[in-house]
Design an enzyme around this catalytic site. Structure first.
Site, short mmCIF file in Angstrom:
data_model
loop_
_atom_site.label_atom_id
_atom_site.label_comp_id
_atom_site.label_asym_id
_atom_site.label_seq_id
_atom_site.Cartn_x
_atom_site.Cartn_y
_atom_site.Cartn_z
N SER A 1 5.91 -0.88 -37.00
CA SER A 1 4.99 -0.50 -35.93
C SER A 1 5.69 -0.05 -34.66
CB SER A 1 4.06 -1.68 -35.60
OG SER A 1 4.80 -2.79 -35.15
N GLY B 1 -6.86 -23.88 -31.71
CA GLY B 1 -7.92 -24.80 -32.09
C GLY B 1 -8.28 -24.82 -33.55
N LYS B 2 -7.34 -24.45 -34.44
CA LYS B 2 -7.67 -24.43 -35.87
C LYS B 2 -7.96 -25.84 -36.40
CE LYS B 2 -3.74 -22.52 -36.94
NZ LYS B 2 -3.19 -22.38 -35.59
N THR B 3 -7.12 -26.80 -36.04
CA THR B 3 -7.31 -28.17 -36.53
C THR B 3 -8.55 -28.80 -35.93
OG1 THR B 3 -4.91 -28.40 -36.77
CG2 THR B 3 -6.21 -30.42 -36.74
N LYS C 1 -2.19 -7.67 -30.58
CA LYS C 1 -1.39 -6.75 -29.77
C LYS C 1 -2.16 -6.28 -28.54
CE LYS C 1 1.29 -5.04 -33.73
NZ LYS C 1 1.60 -3.88 -34.60
N PRO D 1 -2.32 -18.09 -34.35
CA PRO D 1 -1.18 -18.66 -33.62
C PRO D 1 -1.44 -20.11 -33.25
CG PRO D 1 -2.42 -17.15 -32.23
CD PRO D 1 -2.99 -17.02 -33.60
N PRO D 2 -0.38 -20.84 -32.86
CA PRO D 2 -0.56 -22.26 -32.47
C PRO D 2 -1.40 -22.39 -31.21
CG PRO D 2 1.75 -21.75 -32.91
CD PRO D 2 1.04 -20.45 -32.87
N GLY D 3 -2.14 -23.49 -31.15
CA GLY D 3 -2.86 -23.81 -29.93
C GLY D 3 -4.20 -23.16 -29.76
#
Length: 849
Positions: free
Chosen positions: A737, A380-382, A780, A376-378
Site C-alpha cells: 500500500s 473493548g473486545k473483551t 488508515k 486493535p488493543p483497547g
C-alpha cells in the site's frame, strides 16, 4: 595439626560450599550441586578419584548466594565438617547438576586458603578425633551429668514416637549403641532446628558447650510433641476399635485403629455419590461409563493410588452440567438499551447480537454462533463479550489462549498420565455450572505450536457448529454437547490465525475510535470509573470536554482508550493529593514561657501564614490546559506534519498495524552517483519491489511529467543515486500500500515541488500506472484524521469502504478516489502536476499539418 591415634583427615581439603543446610558429624545429608565451583570439584575429585582420601571433602556453610560465585569467593564459615561422599548422582533436568549423599566425619577449622579456582582448596586443622570415643572411656563430673541428662531426654523423645515404625525402633536401638559424646550432633541433625541453631552446635568445639547448646533444642522438641498429643484426645472406647489386620500382612500382628463411624461415613459417601450420578441427567452413553467407574470404585481399597484418580473422574462427571442451562433474555428492546449503556459506538457488534436474539425468538433450538472480534488493543473486545453475556442473561467464562502451545490445554490429558486433568473447555463448563454459557476465547491469534501439538488444530472441533455437539475431551473420554455454547473469540489480526480455524468463525471487525467517540467514551465511562477508583466525586474534580480532547490529541496516539484511561487516572491521583492535603487542619504553635513576646508573636504570624497556604483548594478542581501540562508534563505528540514537508522529496503514507492505523513519512534524497537505489528503514520484500516499480514508472514517464536529474537530463537516474528512507527504522515495514506514496515522494524530488502538507495517501501500484485497492481503509482514515490531515487519496475501488467511516469524520476530510497515478499526482500537489503540452512525437508516427 596435632597428632592422635585416630584416623586423620587430609591436611589439604577441597571445600564444597553449600547453603542448603548444615552437615554435622555423624549425620548424613543430601546436597544438590549446580554452581561452577562445586560442579568442578565433583568432576575432578569425586568422579575421577580412586582412593578413599579422594572421596573426603570439606562441607562448609556459605553465607552468600552461591549463584554469584563466578565473580568473587563468597564469605565462608570458619568451621566446617569433613565428610565422606558415599553416593554421587548426576542429572541434566532442569539443568545440569549432581546430588551428593555425604556422611559427616569430624569438625575442622580453615587455617589458610590455598586456591580458589577451579574449586576452593584450603589447609585445615582437624578438631575432632574420629576414634577417640570408641575406647569405652566414661565421662565424669558436670560433663557426665550433662551427657546422662541428654541421653534420658533423647530416650524420652523416641519413646513418644510410634515404636511400631521400623525406623523409630532402629533409632531406639541406636541410642544405646552410640557413644554419649556423639549424641548432640546426631540428635541436632534429626530434630526440627534452624540452620542458625545447627551452626551454633557446629561451632561448639568444646564437648560441654556442645551439650549445653543442643539440650534446649531437644527439650523444645519434647514439649512440642507433648502439646501435639494433648490436642489429640483419644475417646474412652478406642481400645475396642483396634483390630488386627489379616495374617501374612507386611507387619504380622501390626495393629491399626479402625474407626467404625468413619467406615459408615465412607459407605454413606458412596451412596450419596451413587445418588448424584443417577440425578446428574447424563446421556445414556455417559451414564454407562460413569456407572462402570463407580462400580470399580466401590470394589477398590482406598489405599490404592488409582482410587483417588477414579473418584476425581466420577466427581467431575457428576459436576458437569449435562442438562443444566439458563433461560435467555429475549427482550430485544431491553437488550438494545443495555448494550447502549455499556458501550458507545460498536454498532456492527450490537446489530449482530440483536439479530441473534431475534432469531432465537423465532427458533428456540438455535446453535450458538462462532463470533470473532478482530481489532486493535483497547477498543473493548473483551468487555463487549462480558456485556453480551449479561444481555443474554448467561454465565460468562474467559479462556486466555495467549501463549498456549499444548493441545492438551484444549482437549485435556489422557487419564493414563500422572497429574492428568480436563482441558480448559470442560473445566470452564464445570466452573460456570451450565451448558449454555458465553465462552470468550481471548487472544486466539497468539496461539503457539510445540512438540506437544497444535492447539489451533484442537480448536477446530470446538469451533465447528457441525462437530461440537459431540466434543470429546481426552480426560473425560465421552462426548459432550457444546452446540448451545456461544463462543466469542478475540484477536488483534487475522494474519496469524490458521485459515482452517478462521473459516469456522464469523469475523467482525472492531476498528479504532474517532476522537469524538473517545471524548464521549471518556465522559460516559472512563472518568466516572476513575473517580470511583480514586475516591473522588464530580463535585471535587471536573474535566471539561476540551481538556479531554487535548489529552487525546497531545498525550495519546492509539486506536483504543487504554492510554487515555491511564492519563485520566494520573490526573485523579494528582487531584487526590490536593484534596488529601486540604483535609489536614493546620496547627498553630504557642510560644513557650521562656521565649520573649516578640518571638511568640512572630511564631504565631508564621503559623497563621502557613495555615492560609494549607487551606483546602476551592472545589471543584477544573482541569484547564495549564493544569494539564503541570500534571502530565509537556505534550508527547505534537502535530509535526507541516514542519516535515518543507523540502521536496517528502510525502505522507498511511499504514495498517495490529494496533490500528498510523501515518508514515517517506523521505527521498539524491546525489551524484551511478544510478543506484538505496532503501533503508527495515523494509520487507514487497515494499522494496514497490520502490523499484515506482522508479521504473517515473523513468518511463520522465519526459511526460518534466522530471530531470541533477544535470537537467531527461533520465532521473542518469549520474544520480537515490536514497529512499522510511523513518522509525526500528519497526519492520512491509506491504504494497506504500506504492503511491513512494511515487509521490520521488516525483516531488525529481520535480523540485513540495507535496501538500495536509495530504495522506494509500494504494498499490502497477507498472502501467494503475492504482489497485488495499485493506484497512477505516483504520488508515482514522489515523489521518487523528494527525490533523484534511485530504486522503485512496484507490477508486476502495470507495465502498468509506461507508464504514463515521459521518463526522467523512465531513471533515476530502477524499480523492484515484484510478491511476496521474490522479494521485494531481491531487497531491497544489495546482496539480502538469503534463508536458508538447511531448516528443513517437518515432513511428508522422506529423501532419
Amino acid at each position: 595439626m596435632s597428632s592422635n591415634d585416630g584416623i586423620q583427615i587430609p591436611s589439604r581439603l577441597p571445600l564444597l560450599l553449600t547453603d542448603e543446610g548444615v552437615l554435622l558429624p555423624g549425620s548424613t545429608m543430601r546436597i544438590s550441586v549446580d554452581t561452577p565451583r562445586n560442579m568442578q570439584l565433583v568432576k575432578s575429585r569425586l568422579l575421577k578419584g580412586t582412593s578413599l582420601k579422594s572421596t573426603i571433602i570439606g562441607v562448609i556453610p556459605n553465607t552468600k548466594d552461591p549463584e554469584h560465585d563466578n565473580q568473587e569467593l563468597p564469605s565462608l564459615h570458619s568451621i566446617g565438617t569433613a565428610g565422606l561422599a558415599v553416593q554421587v548422582v548426576g542429572s541434566n533436568w532442569p539443568k545440569p547438576h549432581y546430588t551428593l549423599l555425604i556422611t559427616g566425619l569430624c569438625r575442622f577449622r580453615v587455617a589458610q586458603m590455598l586456591k580458589e579456582r577451579p574449586f576452593v582448596v584450603a589447609e585445615v586443622e582437624q578438631l575432632d578425633k574420629l576414634e577417640q570415643y570408641t575406647e569405652g572411656q566414661e565421662l565424669d563430673g558436670e560433663l557426665g551429668e550433662l551427657a546422662q541428662r541428654f541421653y534420658q531426654d533423647a530416650v524420652q523423645l523416641v519413646g513418644m514416637l510410634d515404636m511400631s515404625v521400623p525406623v523409630v525402633a532402629k533409632l531406639r536401638r541406636l541410642l544405646d549403641s552410640l557413644p554419649r559424646e556423639t549424641l548432640p550432633d546426631v540428635l541436632a541433625s534429626m530434630i526440627r532446628t534452624s540452620n542458625k541453631e545447627k551452626l551454633q552446635v557446629l561451632d561448639a568445639v568444646d564437648l560441654e558447650e556442645r551439650f549445653k547448646r543442643a539440650l534446649p533444642l531437644l527439650t523444645r522438641q519434647i514439649e512440642g510433641l507433648k502439646l501435639l498429643q494433648k490436642t489429640r484426645k483419644p475417646r474412652p472406647d478406642d481400645d475396642k476399635r483396634v483390630l488386627v489386620v489379616r495374617k501374612g500382612g507386611v507387619f504380622p500382628g501390626h495393629q491399626f485403629s479402625l474407626d467404625e463411624e468413619g467406615e459408615d461415613e465412607d459407605g454413606d459417601d458412596m451412596a450419596v455419590l451413587d445418588k448424584k450420578v443417577k440425578e446428574a441427567g447424563m446421556p445414556e452413553h455417559a451414564l454407562r461409563v460413569c456407572l462402570k467407574e463407580l462400580k470399580r470404585l466401590k470394589k477398590m481399597p482406598q489405599s490404592m493410588p488409582e482410587y483417588a484418580l477414579t473418584r476425581s473422574y466420577v466427581e467431575l462427571m457428576v459436576e458437569l452440567p449435562w442438562n443444566k442451562s439458563t433461560t435467555d433474555c429475549l427482550d430485544i428492546r431491553a437488550a438494545r438499551v443495555l448494550l447502549d449503556n455499556d458501550h458507545y459506538a460498536m454498532e456492527k457488534l450490537k446489530k449482530r447480537v440483536l439479530e441473534y436474539l431475534a432469531v432465537r425468538q423465532l427458533k428456540s433450538a438455535l446453535k450458538g454462533p462462532i463470533l470473532c472480534f478482530v481489532g486493535p488493543p483497547g477498543v473493548g473486545k473483551t468487555s463487549v463479550g462480558r456485556s453480551i453475556a449479561r444481555t443474554l442473561g448467561r454465565e460468562f467464562h474467559r479462556i486466555a489462549l495467549g501463549g498456549v502451545c499444548d493441545q492438551s490445554d484444549i482437549r485435556g490429558h489422557r487419564r493414563t498420565y500422572v497429574g492428568s486433568m480436563p482441558g480448559r473447555i470442560i473445566n470452564g463448563l464445570k466452573t460456570v455450572g451450565v451448558n449454555n454459557p458465553v465462552f470468550l476465547l481471548d487472544e486466539v491469534d497468539k496461539l503457539g505450536k510445540s512438540l506437544q501439538g497444535d492447539p489451533a488444530a484442537a480448536l477446530l472441533e470446538v469451533l465447528d457448529p457441525e462437530q461440537n455437539h459431540s466434543f470429546t475431551d481426552h480426560y473425560l473420554n465421552v462426548s459432550f454437547d457444546l452446540s448451545q455454547v456461544l463462543f466469542i473469540a478475540t484477536a488483534n489480526t487475522t494474519a496469524t490465525i490458521p485459515p482452517a480455524l478462521l473459516d469456522r468463525m464469523e469475523v467482525l471487525q472492531v476498528p479504532g475510535y474517532t476522537q469524538e467517540e473517545k471524548v464521549e467514551i471518556a465522559h460516559r465511562h472512563l472518568i466516572p470509573h476513575q473517580l470511583e477508583q480514586h475516591g473522588l466525586t464530580p463535585q471535587q474534580l471536573q474535566i471539561p470536554h476540551h481538556t479531554t480532547l487535548d489529552i487525546i490529541t497531545k498525550y495519546t496516539r492509539e486506536a483504543g482508550v487504554r492510554s487515555l484511561e491511564r492519563k485520566i487516572g494520573a490526573i485523579c491521583r494528582a487531584v487526590a493529593v490536593k484534596v488529601a492535603e486540604g483535609h489536614k487542619s493546620p496547627k498553630v504553635e504557642q510560644p513557650s514561657a521562656q521565649q520573649g513576646a516578640v518571638d511568640g508573636e512572630r511564631k504565631v504570624d508564621e503559623s497563621l501564614r502557613e495555615s492560609e497556604m494549607a487551606a483546602p483548594p476551592e472545589m471543584p478542581i477544573v482541569i484547564d490546559p495549564m493544569a494539564l501540562k503541570d500534571i502530565l508534563g509537556p505534550p508527547l505528540f505534537e502535530m509535526e506534519v507541516s514542519e516535515r514537508l518543507t523540502l521536496p522529496g517528502v510525502a505522507i503514507g498511511l499504514a495498517w498495524t495490529p494496533l490500528g492505523g498510523e501515518i508514515m513519512f517517506v523521505e527521498a534524497s539524491r546525489m551524484e552517483g551511478e544510478g543506484q537505489l538505496t532503501l533503508t528503514g527495515q523494509l520487507g520484500d514487497v515494499m522494496k519491489e514497490s520502490a523499484h516499480l515506482a522508479i521504473s514508472w517515473l523513468r518511463s514517464n520522465a519526459k511526460k511529467y518534466q522530471l530531470t536529474n541533477l544535470t537537467g537530463g531527461p533520465d532521473p537516474l542518469e549520474g544520480t543515486d537515490i536514497h529512499l528512507h522510511f523513518p522509525a527504522g526500528a519497526v519492520t515495514k512491509d506491504g504494497p500500500s506504500a506504492g503511491v506514496t513512494i511515487v509521490t515522494c520521488l516525483a516531488s524530488l525529481f520535480s523540485g515541488r513540495l507535496v501538500r502538507s495536509d495530504v495522506a495517501m494509500t494504494g498499490e501500484i502497477t507498472l502501467r500506472g494503475l492504482v489497485l485497492p488495499v485493506g484497512g481503509i477505516k483504520d488508515k482514515v482514522l489515523a489521518a484524521h487523528r494527525a490533523g490531515l484534511r485530504r486522503v487519496i485512496l484507490p477508486k475501488r476502495n470507495e465502498k469502504d468509506l461507508e464504514e467511516i463515521p459521518a463526522p469524520v467523512r465531513a471533515e476530510l476530502d477524499f480523492v478516489a484515484a484510478s491511476s497515478l496521474s490522479d494521485v499526482l494531481n491531487a497531491a500537489f497544489d495546482g496539480g502536476f502538469p503534463i508536458t503540452t508538447n511531448p516528443l512525437p513517437h518515432p513511428h508516427v508522422t506529423s501532419k499539418l
